[in-house]
Every structure is written in C-alpha cells, then in structure tokens.
Design an enzyme around this catalytic site. Structure first.
Site, PDB file in Angstrom:
ATOM      1  N   ARG A   1      68.828  45.196  -5.989  1.00 26.96           N
ATOM      2  CA  ARG A   1      67.398  45.443  -6.242  1.00 26.96           C
ATOM      3  C   ARG A   1      67.107  45.412  -7.740  1.00 26.96           C
ATOM      4  O   ARG A   1      66.077  44.905  -8.177  1.00 26.96           O
ATOM      5  CB  ARG A   1      67.015  46.806  -5.653  1.00 26.96           C
TER       6      ARG A   1
ATOM      7  N   ARG B   1      72.495  59.497 -10.123  1.00 30.47           N
ATOM      8  CA  ARG B   1      71.417  59.819  -9.168  1.00 30.47           C
ATOM      9  C   ARG B   1      72.017  60.361  -7.872  1.00 30.47           C
ATOM     10  O   ARG B   1      71.455  61.273  -7.256  1.00 30.47           O
ATOM     11  CB  ARG B   1      70.539  58.586  -8.910  1.00 30.47           C
TER      12      ARG B   1
HETATM   13  P1  AMP Z   1      62.859  57.036  -6.752  1.00 33.38           P
HETATM   14  O1  AMP Z   1      61.977  55.859  -6.939  1.00 33.38           O
HETATM   15  O2  AMP Z   1      62.429  57.945  -5.640  1.00 33.38           O
HETATM   16  O3  AMP Z   1      64.319  56.669  -6.656  1.00 33.38           O
HETATM   17  O4  AMP Z   1      62.701  57.945  -8.074  1.00 33.38           O
HETATM   18  C1  AMP Z   1      63.079  57.442  -9.345  1.00 33.38           C
HETATM   19  C2  AMP Z   1      63.240  58.589 -10.325  1.00 33.38           C
HETATM   20  O5  AMP Z   1      62.028  59.308 -10.459  1.00 33.38           O
HETATM   21  C3  AMP Z   1      64.277  59.626  -9.930  1.00 33.38           C
HETATM   22  O6  AMP Z   1      65.589  59.258 -10.263  1.00 33.38           O
HETATM   23  C4  AMP Z   1      63.782  60.824 -10.739  1.00 33.38           C
HETATM   24  O7  AMP Z   1      64.126  60.723 -12.086  1.00 33.38           O
HETATM   25  C5  AMP Z   1      62.278  60.700 -10.627  1.00 33.38           C
HETATM   26  N1  AMP Z   1      61.800  61.422  -9.445  1.00 33.38           N
HETATM   27  C6  AMP Z   1      61.212  60.888  -8.341  1.00 33.38           C
HETATM   28  N2  AMP Z   1      60.903  61.837  -7.439  1.00 33.38           N
HETATM   29  C7  AMP Z   1      61.291  63.006  -7.990  1.00 33.38           C
HETATM   30  C8  AMP Z   1      61.284  64.360  -7.562  1.00 33.38           C
HETATM   31  N3  AMP Z   1      60.785  64.701  -6.358  1.00 33.38           N
HETATM   32  N4  AMP Z   1      61.760  65.303  -8.399  1.00 33.38           N
HETATM   33  C9  AMP Z   1      62.248  64.983  -9.604  1.00 33.38           C
HETATM   34  N5  AMP Z   1      62.327  63.740 -10.065  1.00 33.38           N
HETATM   35  C10 AMP Z   1      61.855  62.752  -9.275  1.00 33.38           C
END
Ligand code: AMP
Length: 380
Positions: free
Chosen positions: A318, A336
């Site tokens: 991706r 992550r």
């Molecule tokens: P994602 O697209 O859901 O993989 O999110 C990408 C990044 O955004 C994550 O690695 C976090 O740094 C931040 N992030 C997204 N959702 C959250 C959350 N609920 N709490 C804290 N950080 C978040």
C-alpha cells in the site's frame, strides 16, 4: 361530532419517510414555554405596538400560539427562509419573502421556531439591518445553545434543547411532521454503531467503505481525519504529524475531541462505523460516555484478524501507492503493531465484558470478508 385528540398516542414512535421519531415535548410543555415567553416580551413592549415577524414555514404554529398568549396591541408579519434539506443544516439560506411593512420607528421581534447554528439568524439580521426599524430583537421557541455560534444574542428563549433532530409543532423532516401537536426526537435506538477493530493493514478502511453503503452508515476514520488535517496544514494536523510519522499514537485528548466533533457534524446519521477508534482504553471509555450522553451506544466491535507477516506485506505494498510515510518503512509498521499490542489489544477484553466483541477472519477475498462482517451485523 368533534372529538379532541387525546394523548393516547403519546408514547408511540412515529415514522416519517425512512426514520422513526420518539416523543420529546408534550403540547402543554410547549404552550407553557410560549406563555412564559409572551409574558416576558409583554413586560418589555406592552407600552408600544411591536411587530412580530414569524419565520416560515417552521414557526407558523409557534406564532399562532404566541399571539394568543400575547394579549397586548401588536402587528404580525412573516418571512420565509430555508436552510434545511433532509436532517442537516445545509448552510444555504434562501430568502423567499421579504417583509414589506413600513418598519420606520417600529420594534421588530423575530419569532423563530428553532435556532441552532445561527446561520438562518445571520440572514435575518442582514435582512433587517437595511431597514429603519427602531429596534430588532430575536425570540426563539427552541434554542440549541450547544451548537449556536452566531454573534447575536438570543433575546427571548422558550426552551433550551440539546442538539438532536426534532420534528413536530411546525418543524418538519423533509416536509412531513409539521402537523404534529407535540415535538418528537429522532429515535436513536435503531441506530447501528460499529467499532471496526484490527491491526494496521487488516482491511478496516476497505471494509468500512462497503459496509457504510450497505447499511447507510457514516464512516469515521480517525487516521483519515488526521491525514486530512495534515494535508490542509491545520493546527491539529501539525500536532498529529510528529506522532503519525513515527508510527506512535496521537495523544488521547486530541483524538477524543476530534472524534466527538466528527460525530457531532452528523446529527442525522443512521449509525457510525468507527474505524481506528478507540485505540486505547481511555478512548473506549470516552466513547462510551460520549455516546451515552447522546442516547447512543456501541452495538458491536468487530475485529478483523490477520497475521503480522501478511499485514506487513500488505502495508508495504500500500505504501508504494498511498504515499503514506508510515506505510513505507517496516520498522514504523512494526512500531504501530507494538502500539496496537500494548494499547489497543486490551480493548478486546473491554468489549468482551460488554458482550460486544466479535472476531472475523480478515484473510480472503474482499467480498468474502464483507459477507463475514455482514453476518455479524445482521445478527445484532
Ligand atoms: P490509521 O490510518 O488508522 O492506520 O492511523 C494512522 C495513524 O494515525 C496512527 O498510526 C496514529 O498515529 C494516528 N491515529 C489514528 N487513530 C488514532 C487513535 N484512535 N488514537 C491515536 N492515534 C490515532
């Protein structure tokens, strides 16, 4: 023979178009609020002849009952404005009728059925600011103080109400419901609110895209909202960027406030898919408390399960096209996963305890996985 409607139907839900509504304010509560408002205005204006201007269509019942309660000389007129389409305020306010009366030296009191964001009001004030009225006041039967962000004070308020969609007593949902004598509130009991759970790369975003169409839900991806803010250089984006770039979680406080704002932007949603939220126990608790305050709840948390090695491969793939820096570096991806294992995985127990946790195999064809998720949702 005439028979007056009784409140035999007061406890029943009503259906208008595709939505159900539940009883909220009885006729006598509304009339008592109007009576109080009329007395208050009379105290200020009984020695002159004010002009009441009702805002059509919503205020027709209110103005009628208000005038019956206002037992002093007065005049009445109407303007017609419109800003609602469906359940959300579109922000487009159209003036359909101007006040033609001679306003010189008159005290004008606008009678609005409901004041929410204040956009309609702004238009009204604009309409009257070009006249030579002596004075200009605003009376609102219902006032959603939580979301009002206009600059004008609301001079007279019937009832302060929360930011819920209401119909009845002149107010409509797509033109229906105006003839109800009572006020009804959108029934949230038939909402479906889902938490999509799973490690980065598990397919939450992809599946949310299908489920939102199938079940008419609003998809909120906290990751997407952060990326949108980063792209637009907002303060929130600047703050979140340093965490996201490293693959760390953004602090709870920031994320929780953002999530609440996203939910509040959609008072008409038939339900939500929370994608990437909650990711910590503090977020899960905040979500439960917040939803409860809105008469809502999480119906189910569905985890998409897949092995780390498969996920790493998916994310690196991706990363080639998404441009996401956190998808292009295996050490960030592993970080992550560590964040997930440490902070997010314990939420399984949190939702298990509530009997809401469901696990779905996230490996396979996309439509096969959608089917597995749908089976869980259909069983709710
Ligand atoms: P994602 O697209 O859901 O993989 O999110 C990408 C990044 O955004 C994550 O690695 C976090 O740094 C931040 N992030 C997204 N959702 C959250 C959350 N609920 N709490 C804290 N950080 C978040």
């Amino acid at each position: 023979m005439l028979s007056l409607p009784t409140d035999h139907n007061w406890n029943t839900l009503i259906k208008l178009h595709d939505k159900t509504f539940k009883p909220y304010l009885k006729e006598e509560q509304i009339l008592a609020a109007i009576d109080k408002m009329a007395q208050e205005i009379a105290k200020d204006y009984k020695d002159e002849v004010p002009l009441f201007v009702g805002v059509l269509n919503g205020a027709f019942m209110f103005v009628s009952d208000f005038l019956k309660a206002y037992q002093h000389p007065c005049e009445v007129s109407f303007v017609r404005l419109s800003s609602y389409q469906g359940l959300t305020s579109t922000g487009i306010v159209e003036t359909l009728l101007d006040v033609s009366e001679e306003l010189e030296g008159k005290s004008v009191i606008i009678l609005e059925d409901v004041v929410d964001t204040g956009r309609t009001l702004k238009q009204l004030v604009h309409l009257f600011s070009n006249t030579n009225a002596k004075e200009f006041k605003i009376g609102a039967l219902f006032y959603k103080s939580e979301i009002y962000n206009g600059e004008y004070a609301i001079d007279y308020v019937g009832l302060e109400i929360p930011d819920d969609f209401i119909v009845g007593y002149g107010l409509d949902y797509n033109e229906q419901g105006r003839n109800l004598r009572e006020v009804y509130q959108l029934n949230k009991a038939d909402m479906i609110n889902l938490v999509l759970f799973g490690k980065p790369g598990a397919g939450k975003g992809t599946q949310a895209g299908f489920l939102k169409e199938k079940y008419d839900l609003k998809h909120i991806s906290t990751g997407d909202v952060f990326r949108y803010n980063i792209k637009n250089g907002t303060d929130l984006g600047k703050l979140a960027k340093s965490y996201i770039d490293k693959g760390d979680l953004v602090p709870d406080e920031v994320t929780i406030d953002m999530l609440k704002a996203e939910v509040e932007k959609n008072p008409d949603a038939a339900g939500f898919i929370f994608d990437g939220f909650p990711r910590t126990e503090a977020q899960a608790e905040a979500l439960d408390n917040f939803l409860e305050s809105k008469d809502m709840k999480v119906n189910a948390t569905i985890a998409l399960e897949a092995e780390d090695d498969i996920l790493v491969a998916r994310l690196l793939e991706r990363g080639k096209s998404s441009g996401r820096s956190d998808d292009q570096d295996e050490s960030k991806i592993r970080n992550r996963f560590d964040e997930y294992n440490e902070k997010t995985a314990p939420l399984k127990a949190y939702y298990d305890k509530q009997g809401k946790f469901h696990s779905v195999n996230g490996i396979g064809e996309i439509d096969e996985i959608t089917k597995r998720l749908s089976e869980v949702i259909d069983s709710l």
